[in-house]
Design a protein around this motif. Structure first.
Motif, PDB file in Angstrom:
ATOM      1  N   ILE A  71      -6.408 -10.426   2.328  1.00 30.56           N
ATOM      2  CA  ILE A  71      -5.262  -9.652   2.813  1.00 30.56           C
ATOM      3  C   ILE A  71      -5.698  -8.210   3.031  1.00 30.56           C
ATOM      4  CG2 ILE A  71      -2.942  -8.833   2.289  1.00 30.56           C
ATOM      5  CD1 ILE A  71      -2.607 -11.365   0.576  1.00 30.56           C
ATOM      6  N   ILE A  72      -5.578  -7.727   4.257  1.00 33.08           N
ATOM      7  CA  ILE A  72      -5.989  -6.365   4.586  1.00 33.08           C
ATOM      8  C   ILE A  72      -5.136  -5.371   3.797  1.00 33.08           C
ATOM      9  CG2 ILE A  72      -6.103  -4.633   6.428  1.00 33.08           C
ATOM     10  CD1 ILE A  72      -6.655  -6.984   8.351  1.00 33.08           C
ATOM     11  N   GLY A  73      -5.799  -4.439   3.126  1.00 37.12           N
ATOM     12  CA  GLY A  73      -5.103  -3.424   2.343  1.00 37.12           C
ATOM     13  C   GLY A  73      -4.851  -3.821   0.907  1.00 37.12           C
ATOM     14  N   GLU A  74      -5.003  -5.081   0.557  1.00 36.17           N
ATOM     15  CA  GLU A  74      -4.817  -5.539  -0.814  1.00 36.17           C
ATOM     16  C   GLU A  74      -5.957  -4.997  -1.667  1.00 36.17           C
ATOM     17  OE1 GLU A  74      -3.178  -7.587  -4.052  1.00 36.17           O
ATOM     18  OE2 GLU A  74      -2.331  -7.178  -2.088  1.00 36.17           O
ATOM     19  N   GLN A  75      -5.665  -4.571  -2.897  1.00 40.59           N
ATOM     20  CA  GLN A  75      -6.696  -3.983  -3.751  1.00 40.59           C
ATOM     21  C   GLN A  75      -7.864  -4.932  -3.980  1.00 40.59           C
ATOM     22  OE1 GLN A  75      -5.448  -2.149  -7.402  1.00 40.59           O
ATOM     23  NE2 GLN A  75      -7.433  -2.420  -8.316  1.00 40.59           N
ATOM     24  N   GLY A  76      -7.627  -6.213  -4.057  1.00 41.82           N
ATOM     25  CA  GLY A  76      -8.692  -7.169  -4.316  1.00 41.82           C
ATOM     26  C   GLY A  76      -9.408  -7.659  -3.071  1.00 41.82           C
ATOM     27  N   SER A  77      -9.077  -7.117  -1.902  1.00 41.88           N
ATOM     28  CA  SER A  77      -9.712  -7.609  -0.677  1.00 41.88           C
ATOM     29  C   SER A  77     -11.175  -7.182  -0.600  1.00 41.88           C
ATOM     30  CB  SER A  77      -8.964  -7.124   0.566  1.00 41.88           C
ATOM     31  OG  SER A  77      -9.205  -5.762   0.785  1.00 41.88           O
ATOM     32  N   LEU A  78     -11.916  -7.876   0.217  1.00 43.52           N
ATOM     33  CA  LEU A  78     -13.357  -7.623   0.326  1.00 43.52           C
ATOM     34  C   LEU A  78     -13.680  -6.237   0.877  1.00 43.52           C
ATOM     35  CD1 LEU A  78     -14.383 -11.111   1.709  1.00 43.52           C
ATOM     36  CD2 LEU A  78     -14.609 -10.280  -0.632  1.00 43.52           C
ATOM     37  N   LEU A  79     -12.796  -5.664   1.672  1.00 37.70           N
ATOM     38  CA  LEU A  79     -13.074  -4.380   2.322  1.00 37.70           C
ATOM     39  C   LEU A  79     -12.388  -3.191   1.648  1.00 37.70           C
ATOM     40  CD1 LEU A  79     -12.777  -5.633   5.993  1.00 37.70           C
ATOM     41  CD2 LEU A  79     -14.845  -5.352   4.618  1.00 37.70           C
ATOM     42  N   HIS A  80     -11.769  -3.411   0.491  1.00 39.80           N
ATOM     43  CA  HIS A  80     -11.032  -2.345  -0.195  1.00 39.80           C
ATOM     44  C   HIS A  80     -11.773  -1.935  -1.455  1.00 39.80           C
ATOM     45  CE1 HIS A  80      -7.834  -0.443  -2.577  1.00 39.80           C
ATOM     46  NE2 HIS A  80      -7.246  -0.211  -1.419  1.00 39.80           N
ATOM     47  N   ARG A  81     -11.953  -0.646  -1.635  1.00 41.43           N
ATOM     48  CA  ARG A  81     -12.600  -0.147  -2.855  1.00 41.43           C
ATOM     49  C   ARG A  81     -11.628  -0.267  -4.023  1.00 41.43           C
ATOM     50  NH1 ARG A  81     -15.530   5.416  -1.834  1.00 41.43           N
ATOM     51  NH2 ARG A  81     -17.144   4.501  -3.105  1.00 41.43           N
ATOM     52  N   ARG A  82     -12.157  -0.513  -5.193  1.00 36.11           N
ATOM     53  CA  ARG A  82     -11.330  -0.621  -6.403  1.00 36.11           C
ATOM     54  C   ARG A  82     -10.673   0.718  -6.719  1.00 36.11           C
ATOM     55  NH1 ARG A  82     -10.780  -5.863  -6.987  1.00 36.11           N
ATOM     56  NH2 ARG A  82     -12.703  -6.962  -7.402  1.00 36.11           N
ATOM     57  N   THR A  83      -9.431   0.653  -7.195  1.00 39.41           N
ATOM     58  CA  THR A  83      -8.715   1.846  -7.618  1.00 39.41           C
ATOM     59  C   THR A  83      -9.230   2.255  -8.985  1.00 39.41           C
ATOM     60  OG1 THR A  83      -6.773   1.167  -6.377  1.00 39.41           O
ATOM     61  CG2 THR A  83      -6.445   2.807  -8.120  1.00 39.41           C
ATOM     62  N   ILE A  84      -9.542   3.529  -9.156  1.00 37.70           N
ATOM     63  CA  ILE A  84     -10.029   4.041 -10.448  1.00 37.70           C
ATOM     64  C   ILE A  84      -8.954   4.939 -11.052  1.00 37.70           C
ATOM     65  CG2 ILE A  84     -11.756   5.471 -11.579  1.00 37.70           C
ATOM     66  CD1 ILE A  84     -13.759   4.574  -9.530  1.00 37.70           C
ATOM     67  N   VAL A  85      -8.569   4.635 -12.295  1.00 40.27           N
ATOM     68  CA  VAL A  85      -7.586   5.418 -13.029  1.00 40.27           C
ATOM     69  C   VAL A  85      -8.340   6.459 -13.855  1.00 40.27           C
ATOM     70  CG1 VAL A  85      -5.742   5.343 -14.755  1.00 40.27           C
ATOM     71  CG2 VAL A  85      -6.042   3.429 -13.167  1.00 40.27           C
ATOM     72  N   LYS A  86      -8.045   7.718 -13.630  1.00 39.45           N
ATOM     73  CA  LYS A  86      -8.691   8.802 -14.394  1.00 39.45           C
ATOM     74  C   LYS A  86      -8.202   8.774 -15.833  1.00 39.45           C
ATOM     75  CE  LYS A  86     -10.705  10.793 -10.856  1.00 39.45           C
ATOM     76  NZ  LYS A  86     -12.102  10.815 -10.665  1.00 39.45           N
ATOM     77  N   LEU A  87      -9.107   9.009 -16.771  1.00 38.94           N
ATOM     78  CA  LEU A  87      -8.759   9.067 -18.190  1.00 38.94           C
ATOM     79  C   LEU A  87      -8.666  10.522 -18.627  1.00 38.94           C
ATOM     80  CD1 LEU A  87     -11.111   6.279 -19.583  1.00 38.94           C
ATOM     81  CD2 LEU A  87      -8.725   6.078 -18.879  1.00 38.94           C
ATOM     82  N   ASP A  88      -7.689  10.805 -19.467  1.00 43.26           N
ATOM     83  CA  ASP A  88      -7.535  12.168 -20.002  1.00 43.26           C
ATOM     84  C   ASP A  88      -8.588  12.436 -21.056  1.00 43.26           C
ATOM     85  OD1 ASP A  88      -5.338  12.587 -18.397  1.00 43.26           O
ATOM     86  OD2 ASP A  88      -3.948  11.869 -19.935  1.00 43.26           O
TER      87      ASP A  88
END
Length: 120
Positions: free
Chosen positions: A103-120
């Motif tokens: 699915i284009i735009g889905e976080q798990g798609s082959l062409l989408h970079r993983r979302t990184i959550v910043k830690l405090d």
């Protein structure tokens, strides 16, 4: 899923320890549910991955939750002292990649970079 990181205490022989607490919550109104195939890891600025330390008795991410129920799941990560942590990645792993991989735009798609959550 919400996460909160504790302060990173120094671990003398292996580097720095990060304790991250996740809040698992069900928004269902009538049925019990669970999320499967969730993986988490810390990522450093050079692309290195650090999986959580296996702990007996840790609350699994695929815990069956009753409607409206919330539980906490804590994971501990050990990172070399010289690594600069960029953040936390929460993703699907194992058999849970389809159909999100296509699915284009889905976080798990082959062409989408993983979302990184910043830690405090």
């Amino acid at each position: 899923m919400h996460c909160r990181a504790g302060s990173p205490p120094r671990h003398p022989s292996t580097g720095i320890g990060y304790d991250v607490t996740f809040r698992l919550a069900s928004r269902a109104r009538r049925v019990a549910q669970r999320e499967r195939f969730i993986v988490v890891y810390l990522r450093d600025e050079r692309g290195g991955r650090y999986a959580p330390v296996t702990e007996v008795g840790a609350v699994p991410f695929d815990t069956l939750l009753q409607p409206g129920e919330t539980v906490a799941a804590t994971r501990r990560f050990l990172v070399p002292a010289e690594a600069r942590v960029a953040g936390l990645v929460v993703a699907r792993g194992g058999g849970g990649w389809f159909p999100g991989c296509c699915i284009i735009g889905e976080q798990g798609s082959l062409l989408h970079r993983r979302t990184i959550v910043k830690l405090d």
